[in-house]
Write a protein that holds these residues in place. Structure first.
Motif, mmCIF file in Angstrom:
data_model
loop_
_atom_site.group_PDB
_atom_site.id
_atom_site.type_symbol
_atom_site.label_atom_id
_atom_site.label_comp_id
_atom_site.label_asym_id
_atom_site.label_seq_id
_atom_site.Cartn_x
_atom_site.Cartn_y
_atom_site.Cartn_z
ATOM 1 N N LEU A 221 0.832 -1.201 0.000
ATOM 2 C CA LEU A 221 0.000 0.000 0.000
ATOM 3 C C LEU A 221 0.865 1.249 0.000
ATOM 4 N N ARG A 222 1.925 1.203 0.754
ATOM 5 C CA ARG A 222 2.842 2.345 0.778
ATOM 6 C C ARG A 222 3.480 2.562 -0.596
ATOM 7 N N GLN A 223 3.838 1.481 -1.264
ATOM 8 C CA GLN A 223 4.381 1.580 -2.609
ATOM 9 C C GLN A 223 3.381 2.242 -3.559
ATOM 10 N N GLU A 224 2.113 1.829 -3.453
ATOM 11 C CA GLU A 224 1.091 2.391 -4.330
ATOM 12 C C GLU A 224 0.928 3.887 -4.099
ATOM 13 N N VAL A 225 0.940 4.300 -2.837
ATOM 14 C CA VAL A 225 0.840 5.731 -2.536
ATOM 15 C C VAL A 225 2.096 6.457 -3.000
ATOM 16 N N ARG A 226 3.252 5.841 -2.769
ATOM 17 C CA ARG A 226 4.512 6.459 -3.203
ATOM 18 C C ARG A 226 4.524 6.701 -4.706
ATOM 19 N N GLY A 227 3.862 5.823 -5.450
ATOM 20 C CA GLY A 227 3.835 5.965 -6.896
ATOM 21 C C GLY A 227 2.981 7.103 -7.404
ATOM 22 N N THR A 228 2.257 7.787 -6.501
ATOM 23 C CA THR A 228 1.363 8.860 -6.932
ATOM 24 C C THR A 228 1.764 10.226 -6.393
ATOM 25 N N VAL A 229 2.926 10.304 -5.739
ATOM 26 C CA VAL A 229 3.425 11.590 -5.251
ATOM 27 C C VAL A 229 4.839 11.791 -5.775
ATOM 28 N N ARG A 230 5.287 13.017 -5.734
ATOM 29 C CA ARG A 230 6.610 13.307 -6.279
ATOM 30 C C ARG A 230 7.715 13.120 -5.261
ATOM 31 N N GLU A 231 7.488 13.524 -4.021
ATOM 32 C CA GLU A 231 8.524 13.497 -2.999
ATOM 33 C C GLU A 231 8.226 12.435 -1.941
ATOM 34 N N VAL A 232 9.295 11.809 -1.453
ATOM 35 C CA VAL A 232 9.147 10.810 -0.399
ATOM 36 C C VAL A 232 8.464 11.404 0.830
ATOM 37 N N ALA A 233 8.777 12.666 1.127
ATOM 38 C CA ALA A 233 8.219 13.316 2.316
ATOM 39 C C ALA A 233 6.699 13.420 2.270
ATOM 40 N N GLU A 234 6.101 13.285 1.094
ATOM 41 C CA GLU A 234 4.650 13.419 0.962
ATOM 42 C C GLU A 234 3.911 12.122 1.249
ATOM 43 N N VAL A 235 4.630 11.002 1.335
ATOM 44 C CA VAL A 235 3.975 9.704 1.438
ATOM 45 C C VAL A 235 3.167 9.568 2.725
ATOM 46 N N ASP A 236 3.768 9.893 3.869
ATOM 47 C CA ASP A 236 3.066 9.735 5.138
ATOM 48 C C ASP A 236 1.810 10.596 5.204
ATOM 49 N N GLU A 237 1.915 11.831 4.731
ATOM 50 C CA GLU A 237 0.752 12.713 4.744
ATOM 51 C C GLU A 237 -0.352 12.171 3.841
ATOM 52 N N GLU A 238 0.043 11.638 2.687
ATOM 53 C CA GLU A 238 -0.954 11.086 1.768
ATOM 54 C C GLU A 238 -1.585 9.824 2.345
ATOM 55 N N LEU A 239 -0.805 9.011 3.026
ATOM 56 C CA LEU A 239 -1.353 7.830 3.679
ATOM 57 C C LEU A 239 -2.334 8.205 4.779
ATOM 58 N N ARG A 240 -1.973 9.225 5.557
ATOM 59 C CA ARG A 240 -2.900 9.680 6.618
ATOM 60 C C ARG A 240 -4.207 10.173 5.996
ATOM 61 N N TYR A 241 -4.102 10.876 4.886
ATOM 62 C CA TYR A 241 -5.318 11.369 4.243
ATOM 63 C C TYR A 241 -6.145 10.203 3.705
ATOM 64 N N LEU A 242 -5.480 9.204 3.132
ATOM 65 C CA LEU A 242 -6.177 8.020 2.633
ATOM 66 C C LEU A 242 -6.963 7.349 3.756
ATOM 67 N N CYS A 243 -6.322 7.191 4.908
ATOM 68 C CA CYS A 243 -7.006 6.579 6.053
ATOM 69 C C CYS A 243 -8.178 7.415 6.534
ATOM 70 N N HIS A 244 -7.984 8.726 6.544
ATOM 71 C CA HIS A 244 -9.055 9.637 6.968
ATOM 72 C C HIS A 244 -10.259 9.525 6.044
ATOM 73 N N VAL A 245 -9.998 9.471 4.748
ATOM 74 C CA VAL A 245 -11.089 9.373 3.769
ATOM 75 C C VAL A 245 -11.852 8.066 3.941
ATOM 76 N N LEU A 246 -11.131 6.966 4.101
ATOM 77 C CA LEU A 246 -11.795 5.672 4.245
ATOM 78 C C LEU A 246 -12.568 5.578 5.557
ATOM 79 N N ALA A 247 -12.024 6.149 6.615
ATOM 80 C CA ALA A 247 -12.706 6.108 7.900
ATOM 81 C C ALA A 247 -13.995 6.911 7.881
ATOM 82 N N ALA A 248 -14.032 7.963 7.063
ATOM 83 C CA ALA A 248 -15.212 8.815 6.987
ATOM 84 C C ALA A 248 -16.266 8.272 6.037
ATOM 85 N N ALA A 249 -15.919 7.268 5.254
ATOM 86 C CA ALA A 249 -16.850 6.739 4.241
ATOM 87 C C ALA A 249 -18.005 5.984 4.902
#
Length: 249
Positions: A221-249
């Motif tokens: 899952l981390r690889q998949e998210v990493r493949g959609t951002v430009r910088e490594v530093a963005e991965v954790d933030e994008e993962l947190r957002y992914l979790c937030h979106v799914l939890a709110a669904a």
């Protein structure tokens, strides 16, 4: 959907310096697009087909019009090298793609383009279940539905890869037994004894394989998210957002 595992996603980014999105961004800086970059873009388009389609349905387009627009958009993106205009300071592919789609449909409406289906992309199979999910999302805005489908698409992609890996390792049947419990918040709630009877495997085997499978799922899952951002530093933030979106669904 096993989204609780997002909280435990492991950091393995040093293995993925070149990702799908960075390859596409680099292609935008060159005079021609390499076959590798086009392949990366095609893979991203396949993953994002459904989120864009659902976004258009929520915007009021009918099924056929939404399919035509989604297909036409991807064909236009590739033909015109629209990705060359991506904002390097806002490197998330999901944000770039949605903004590009909004511009495309406004331009198509203004110019009254006659959009045709196809455009070289492969349609994702859309069934009544998809339409039912759209109907149930009445309280969501189109942008929110897009983000939810983006998160679900990445999870599906990660599970699909994990299923293929398990099958190649001769553990496809075991994967089928364990996958419903990948996101179980408490191991004590997992009926290992019942699974052992059904799968004809020892409880100790199941207790060993489930954590291994969870760890591999987190990494994928981390690889998949990493493949959609430009910088490594963005991965954790994008993962947190992914979790937030799914939890709110």
């Amino acid at each position: 959907m096993p989204f609780p595992l997002c909280r435990e996603a492991e950091s393995r980014d040093e293995l993925f310096v070149s990702t799908r999105w960075t390859m596409v961004l680099e292609a935008g800086d060159s005079a021609a697009t390499s076959a590798h970059a086009l392949s990366a873009l095609s893979e991203l388009c396949q993953i994002y087909w459904r989120p864009l389609y659902v976004f258009l349905r929520k915007k009021g387009y009918g099924r056929e019009d939404a399919q035509d627009l989604t297909q036409g958009f991807f064909a236009h993106l590739i033909a015109t090298r629209g990705y060359a205009h991506a904002d390097r300071d806002r490197g998330r592919f999901r944000a770039f793609l949605l903004a590009a789609l909004k511009h495309f449909i406004a331009d198509a409406r203004d110019r009254q383009h006659a959009l045709k289906r196809g455009g070289g992309m492969i349609l994702e199979k859309l069934d009544d279940k998809t339409e039912a999910q759209i109907a149930r999302a009445a309280k969501w805005q189109a942008d929110e539905v897009y983000d939810r489908e983006w998160a679900a698409s990445l999870v599906r992609q990660a599970l699909h890869r994990l299923a293929k890996e398990s099958a190649l390792a001769g553990k496809g049947e075991l994967f089928g037994y364990l996958v419903p419990y990948l996101g179980a918040p408490e191991e004590s709630a997992i009926p290992f004894e019942e699974m052992a009877l059904r799968s004809h495997r020892a409880v100790t085997t199941l207790r060993h394989e489930l954590p291994r499978l969870r760890a591999r799922y987190r990494a994928i899952l981390r690889q998949e998210v990493r493949g959609t951002v430009r910088e490594v530093a963005e991965v954790d933030e994008e993962l947190r957002y992914l979790c937030h979106v799914l939890a709110a669904a």
